[in-house]
Write an enzyme that holds these catalytic residues in place. Structure first.
Site, PDB file in Angstrom:
ATOM      1  N   GLU A   1      43.304  20.527  21.670  1.00  0.00           N
ATOM      2  CA  GLU A   1      42.446  19.181  21.178  1.00  0.00           C
ATOM      3  C   GLU A   1      41.219  19.355  20.286  1.00  0.00           C
ATOM      4  O   GLU A   1      41.626  18.448  18.977  1.00  0.00           O
ATOM      5  CB  GLU A   1      40.663  19.459  22.115  1.00  0.00           C
ATOM      6  CG  GLU A   1      41.259  19.361  23.650  1.00  0.00           C
ATOM      7  CD  GLU A   1      41.796  21.346  24.314  1.00  0.00           C
ATOM      8  OE1 GLU A   1      42.522  21.559  24.000  1.00  0.00           O
ATOM      9  OE2 GLU A   1      41.580  20.886  25.649  1.00  0.00           O
TER      10      GLU A   1
ATOM     11  N   CYS B   1      38.098  24.360  25.903  1.00  0.00           N
ATOM     12  CA  CYS B   1      36.987  24.692  26.067  1.00  0.00           C
ATOM     13  C   CYS B   1      36.097  24.474  25.182  1.00  0.00           C
ATOM     14  O   CYS B   1      35.596  23.597  24.879  1.00  0.00           O
ATOM     15  CB  CYS B   1      37.808  26.330  25.372  1.00  0.00           C
ATOM     16  SG  CYS B   1      37.787  26.022  23.931  1.00  0.00           S
TER      17      CYS B   1
END
Ligand code: THU
Length: 131
Positions: free
Chosen positions: A53, A85
């Site tokens: 990401e 996360c």
């Protein structure tokens, strides 16, 4: 969203994950309709690993795109969907409004479709910003 997910799955094929053997791909859709992908890149000093990401965000921003409507995350080596996360949630929130969508899945057909606002509430940049 399944189209964006397919781009994330393709990106995951480039993952450098010799330590975890857990390949992840991300595809970010900019508000002007462009797609930027990333994959996780691990390091022998494990803490230096960059998630898929954040890789996608760095790539998109380096190409001049700073506002995103949606993100898809594909975890090839997990049956269950894998959410971003905590560190990635904060980095994503810098460039996504709270109602922007985050769509994630694993190797099964199961998908989770939420907003970045749900994943990262009480955001000092948006929700708590002084008007
Ligand atoms: N990882 C990601 O790239 N994105 C996630 O959303 C979850 C975890 C990577 C980091 C590490 O390379 C591997 O997956 C195992 O945690």
């Amino acid at each position: 969203m399944e189209e964006l997910f397919a781009e994330a799955r393709q990106a995951a094929l480039a993952a450098y994950a010799p330590y975890s053997k857990f390949r992840v791909g991300a595809a970010l859709l900019s508000v002007d309709g462009r797609v930027f992908t990333g994959c996780n890149v691990e390091n022998r000093s494990f803490g230096l690993t960059i998630c898929a990401e954040r890789g996608a965000v760095m790539y998109a921003v380096s190409k001049g795109h700073r506002s995103f409507a949606a993100l898809a995350i594909a975890a090839l080596d997990s049956l269950a969907p894998v959410p971003p996360c905590g560190a990635c949630r904060q980095v994503l929130s810098e460039f996504m409004l709270p109602d922007a969508r985050v769509y994630f899945g694993g190797a099964s057909a199961e998908r989770v479709d939420v907003t970045i606002g749900a994943l990262y509430p009480f955001d000092s940049l948006h929700d708590l910003a002084v008007p």
